[in-house]
Design an enzyme around this catalytic site. Sequence first.
Site, mmCIF file in Angstrom:
data_model
loop_
_atom_site.group_PDB
_atom_site.id
_atom_site.type_symbol
_atom_site.label_atom_id
_atom_site.label_comp_id
_atom_site.label_asym_id
_atom_site.label_seq_id
_atom_site.Cartn_x
_atom_site.Cartn_y
_atom_site.Cartn_z
ATOM 1 N N GLN A 60 0.852 -1.193 0.000
ATOM 2 C CA GLN A 60 0.000 0.000 0.000
ATOM 3 C C GLN A 60 0.888 1.243 0.000
ATOM 4 O O GLN A 60 1.728 1.412 0.887
ATOM 5 C CB GLN A 60 -0.912 0.012 1.232
ATOM 6 C CG GLN A 60 -1.944 -1.097 1.256
ATOM 7 C CD GLN A 60 -3.093 -0.847 0.299
ATOM 8 O OE1 GLN A 60 -3.091 0.121 -0.479
ATOM 9 N NE2 GLN A 60 -4.085 -1.725 0.326
ATOM 10 N N CYS A 187 -10.957 -3.717 -2.186
ATOM 11 C CA CYS A 187 -10.891 -2.413 -2.847
ATOM 12 C C CYS A 187 -12.017 -2.255 -3.862
ATOM 13 O O CYS A 187 -12.152 -1.198 -4.478
ATOM 14 C CB CYS A 187 -9.529 -2.208 -3.509
ATOM 15 S SG CYS A 187 -9.123 -3.457 -4.750
#
EC number: 2.1.1.35
Length: 277
Positions: A60, A187
């Site tokens: 990330q 996501c």
Amino acid sequence: MKGCGQESNSAPEEEKEEERVGEAAESGPQPGLYNYIRDRYIHEDLLGLTFQISPHAFFQVNSPAAEELYTVIQDWAHLDTESTVLDVCCGTGTIGLALARKVKRVVGIELCQAAVEDARVNACNNELSNVEFHCGRAEDLVPALVSRMVSQKLVAILDPPRAGLHSKVILAVRKAENLKWLLYVSCNPWAAMGNFVDLCRTPSNRVKGTPFRPVKAVAVDLFPQTPHCEMLILFERVENPNGTGILEPQNPPAEPSSEPPDDTQTQQATTGASPSS
């Protein structure tokens, strides 16, 4: 898990790469080309840990928001020193390693070989010895792993790519009755909706095991100034009072009678008078 001092199978390739970099440095810059001599990895600090990240490994990029996400996972996961964490699609090991000091064992699964090598290095660099990482497809590894961990107090963290996980993974998780809590990081919740349905649907010929139910969810903004976010959903295994754990269908409400009331009932409802004896 490989020991910190063991050599990687990719050592010959690393030596060749170092030779190529050395030759490029000795030859000097070439006209019309930009030459960069730099580390083959980047390093990032997250929740007090340091992570090595290869070019093809997932990580990330919004570290402050990722720390918020991983902190919520830690708070929601119902972990203790007897827990085993199954970290599916673990990347460079960020979530599992962040939880490792609070649990008995962490087992990570990741498709990308470079990310798995990074995760093993990260475990060594952070002095975490209760972790192991396996390289391969989740649908190939999860069924066998959960069957071998049947006696352990299992908690699963699923952090798949945008499309979600193969149904074989969800079906294996459903059958692992020792797995009581599951956290799903998505996501794209719409793309993963099939996974959510299979986790929670009534048992059938295809879907075995006691279902889960969603308990709570939160959106974490890892992608500022975009319409996207990471969705974290906590699922718990359904436990029925009768011990079967199976959701029984509810009886539908009684339909009103189609027969007209008799005169006596009408008079009682209107006047409140008692019928004559």
